[in-house]
Design a protein around this motif. Sequence first.
Motif, PDB file in Angstrom:
ATOM      1  N   GLN A  43     -21.095 -67.689 -38.053  1.00 58.42           N
ATOM      2  CA  GLN A  43     -22.140 -68.491 -38.690  1.00 58.42           C
ATOM      3  C   GLN A  43     -23.388 -67.622 -38.931  1.00 58.42           C
ATOM      4  O   GLN A  43     -24.006 -67.692 -39.999  1.00 58.42           O
ATOM      5  N   ALA A  44     -23.725 -66.810 -37.933  1.00 57.10           N
ATOM      6  CA  ALA A  44     -24.914 -65.945 -38.065  1.00 57.10           C
ATOM      7  C   ALA A  44     -24.710 -64.987 -39.242  1.00 57.10           C
ATOM      8  O   ALA A  44     -25.629 -64.748 -40.038  1.00 57.10           O
ATOM      9  N   ARG A  45     -23.482 -64.457 -39.357  1.00 51.82           N
ATOM     10  CA  ARG A  45     -23.203 -63.524 -40.461  1.00 51.82           C
ATOM     11  C   ARG A  45     -23.302 -64.253 -41.805  1.00 51.82           C
ATOM     12  O   ARG A  45     -23.849 -63.733 -42.772  1.00 51.82           O
ATOM     13  N   ARG A  46     -22.761 -65.477 -41.835  1.00 48.87           N
ATOM     14  CA  ARG A  46     -22.821 -66.295 -43.045  1.00 48.87           C
ATOM     15  C   ARG A  46     -24.277 -66.498 -43.453  1.00 48.87           C
ATOM     16  O   ARG A  46     -24.650 -66.317 -44.606  1.00 48.87           O
TER      17      ARG A  46
ATOM     18  N   VAL B 246     -32.999 -72.174 -49.037  1.00 49.62           N
ATOM     19  CA  VAL B 246     -33.694 -72.666 -47.839  1.00 49.62           C
ATOM     20  C   VAL B 246     -32.672 -73.000 -46.774  1.00 49.62           C
ATOM     21  O   VAL B 246     -31.667 -73.650 -47.050  1.00 49.62           O
ATOM     22  N   LYS B 247     -32.953 -72.544 -45.572  1.00 50.52           N
ATOM     23  CA  LYS B 247     -32.086 -72.861 -44.437  1.00 50.52           C
ATOM     24  C   LYS B 247     -32.908 -73.778 -43.530  1.00 50.52           C
ATOM     25  O   LYS B 247     -34.069 -73.474 -43.248  1.00 50.52           O
ATOM     26  N   PHE B 248     -32.322 -74.860 -43.086  1.00 54.40           N
ATOM     27  CA  PHE B 248     -33.072 -75.744 -42.189  1.00 54.40           C
ATOM     28  C   PHE B 248     -32.956 -75.209 -40.762  1.00 54.40           C
ATOM     29  O   PHE B 248     -31.857 -75.102 -40.222  1.00 54.40           O
TER      30      PHE B 248
ATOM     31  N   ARG C 117     -32.005 -79.048 -54.535  1.00 51.93           N
ATOM     32  CA  ARG C 117     -30.887 -78.621 -53.675  1.00 51.93           C
ATOM     33  C   ARG C 117     -31.207 -77.264 -53.078  1.00 51.93           C
ATOM     34  O   ARG C 117     -31.849 -76.432 -53.738  1.00 51.93           O
ATOM     35  N   SER C 118     -30.761 -77.035 -51.852  1.00 52.89           N
ATOM     36  CA  SER C 118     -30.822 -75.666 -51.323  1.00 52.89           C
ATOM     37  C   SER C 118     -29.554 -74.953 -51.770  1.00 52.89           C
ATOM     38  O   SER C 118     -28.468 -75.537 -51.734  1.00 52.89           O
ATOM     39  N   SER C 119     -29.685 -73.705 -52.188  1.00 56.00           N
ATOM     40  CA  SER C 119     -28.488 -72.966 -52.612  1.00 56.00           C
ATOM     41  C   SER C 119     -27.678 -72.499 -51.404  1.00 56.00           C
ATOM     42  O   SER C 119     -26.562 -72.013 -51.549  1.00 56.00           O
ATOM     43  N   LEU C 120     -28.248 -72.617 -50.205  1.00 57.46           N
ATOM     44  CA  LEU C 120     -27.522 -72.189 -48.998  1.00 57.46           C
ATOM     45  C   LEU C 120     -26.726 -73.369 -48.427  1.00 57.46           C
ATOM     46  O   LEU C 120     -27.144 -74.508 -48.528  1.00 57.46           O
ATOM     47  N   TRP C 121     -25.603 -73.045 -47.824  1.00 56.37           N
ATOM     48  CA  TRP C 121     -24.728 -74.083 -47.267  1.00 56.37           C
ATOM     49  C   TRP C 121     -25.029 -74.230 -45.781  1.00 56.37           C
ATOM     50  O   TRP C 121     -25.315 -73.253 -45.091  1.00 56.37           O
ATOM     51  N   GLU C 122     -24.921 -75.459 -45.310  1.00 62.26           N
ATOM     52  CA  GLU C 122     -25.268 -75.753 -43.921  1.00 62.26           C
ATOM     53  C   GLU C 122     -24.031 -76.191 -43.147  1.00 62.26           C
ATOM     54  O   GLU C 122     -23.061 -76.652 -43.728  1.00 62.26           O
ATOM     55  N   LYS C 123     -24.138 -76.117 -41.797  1.00 64.19           N
ATOM     56  CA  LYS C 123     -22.958 -76.441 -40.994  1.00 64.19           C
ATOM     57  C   LYS C 123     -22.774 -77.946 -40.798  1.00 64.19           C
ATOM     58  O   LYS C 123     -21.751 -78.394 -40.294  1.00 64.19           O
TER      59      LYS C 123
END
Length: 451
Positions: free
Chosen positions: A280-283, A306-308, A360-366
């Motif tokens: 996840q950290a690498r992602r 943006v990462k929450f 939308r954030s372009s980053l994907w979240e878990k």
Amino acid sequence: FICNSVLSFRNITALAPMVRVGTLPMRLLALDYGADVVYCEELIDIKMAQCHRVVNDVLETVDFVAPDDRVMFRTCEREKDRVIFQMGGMGAALLSDPDKIEAVSASARRCASVEETVSLVRRIEKTGVTAVAVHGRLKEERPRHPVHCDYIQAVAQAVSIPVIANGGSLDLVKTNADIEEFRKATGASSVMLARAAMWNASVFSNQGPLPVERVMEEYLKYAIQYDNNAFNTKYCLCQMLRDKVESPLGKQLQAAQTSAEICKAYGMQELFQQTQERLQARRDTLQSSTEPDRPVVDGDVTTMAVKFERREYPPRVTPKMFLLEWSRKEKLEQPLYETVQRSQDRAFQSIVTVAQKRYRSSLWEKSKKFAEQAAAVVCLRVLGVPEGRIGEEDSGLVCKRKREGKMNGTTEEEGNIKRHIAAIQQETDKSEAAAVVSGDHHRPDTPPEQP
Ligand SMILES: Cc1cc2nc3c(=O)[nH]c(=O)nc-3n(C[C@H](O)[C@H](O)[C@H](O)COP(=O)(O)O)c2cc1C
């Protein structure tokens, strides 16, 4: 098996092609124990033609992904120049049409008589193939039937390309030393093993054999590292357990539905968790290094990378609350969240609609919750509205009111703010509870199972 390759097939041992068994973890394990060459499971040519090639920077693999997002073939640097891709769809059918055998790798069974077998392999040799593997059984014979070493020997004497003997797992090859015995008995250059390796891959090791418990553990480590499909992992481990499949461990394994549960059965949940966190950290690192952090308009959606990060906000304060409060103040409709989940890593991405505009954030979240928070942050930042982050400059209603409260020294004001936050929180909880009922809810502290 007809091999056209730059690899040498003289004096080698190989992991044979095996459907479901020959995926990346098993191939790497076989290489670790001493196999020189490893075949992948047989893959259907038509299906492979539909796949697209994806460089997976998180796992450091190259994946061939089907239109339904299933990874059909995953490979990595470690097996470069060692892996043989076995293409299905032609297979034994080529036996009756040797004219088609050209510049391909295919599988072939021994024909009815020694003469026929030798004649076929001679024809194959003329096409210029590098080597040929002979499985010493008739087309109609089952794997439980004894292998015919004499047929393989006749072929080995008749051709000058290397012959790889196959079919010895059941009655001849039990240990590493038996591999050489099988080679000698057939007069072949090399040996290829399927079942003996599936049951205990340390058969390739001249230091071995290792207890199967240890081999299963090593297998599982690779399965975790390379995010192997849980059902594939389970299948391979069940094959290794053999008659112990009804043991307490076997039962636990059979009941497991996820990689996390499989690891738990083997007492390896800590390694699983650590690996998940590392991946996840690498992602996250890869995502944030490739995505811009200024707004970009993508169709009708404004996006930002943006990462929450939960720790950036005070307890019980979230950007979603701030966006909801701001929308109310502006007499707008409540923000509307739509979330999608992608199948390759089960990550989430949300779009929030506010005043008919989409963010939308372009980053994907878990998790779904985090994806919604990230979308809320994008919206608030684009609108220039405070989001409630700790230390936010001259920001949010909550922080501002708190400051006022402190200046006036009134605890009543603070009480009002707390009640206000609680009311918003209740509202947020309600909509999240609805998501639970509709079955699409994921707790943010439990990363979803990897495919
Ligand atoms: C589980 C399993 C899957 C197999 N899948 C394939 C395959 O995909 N393609 C193929 O050509 N042969 C396949 N085979 C046959 C093996 O490659 C091999 O020819 C056969 O098992 C005889 O070798 P052995 O005595 O070492 O097991 C499979 C065998 C097993 C046991």
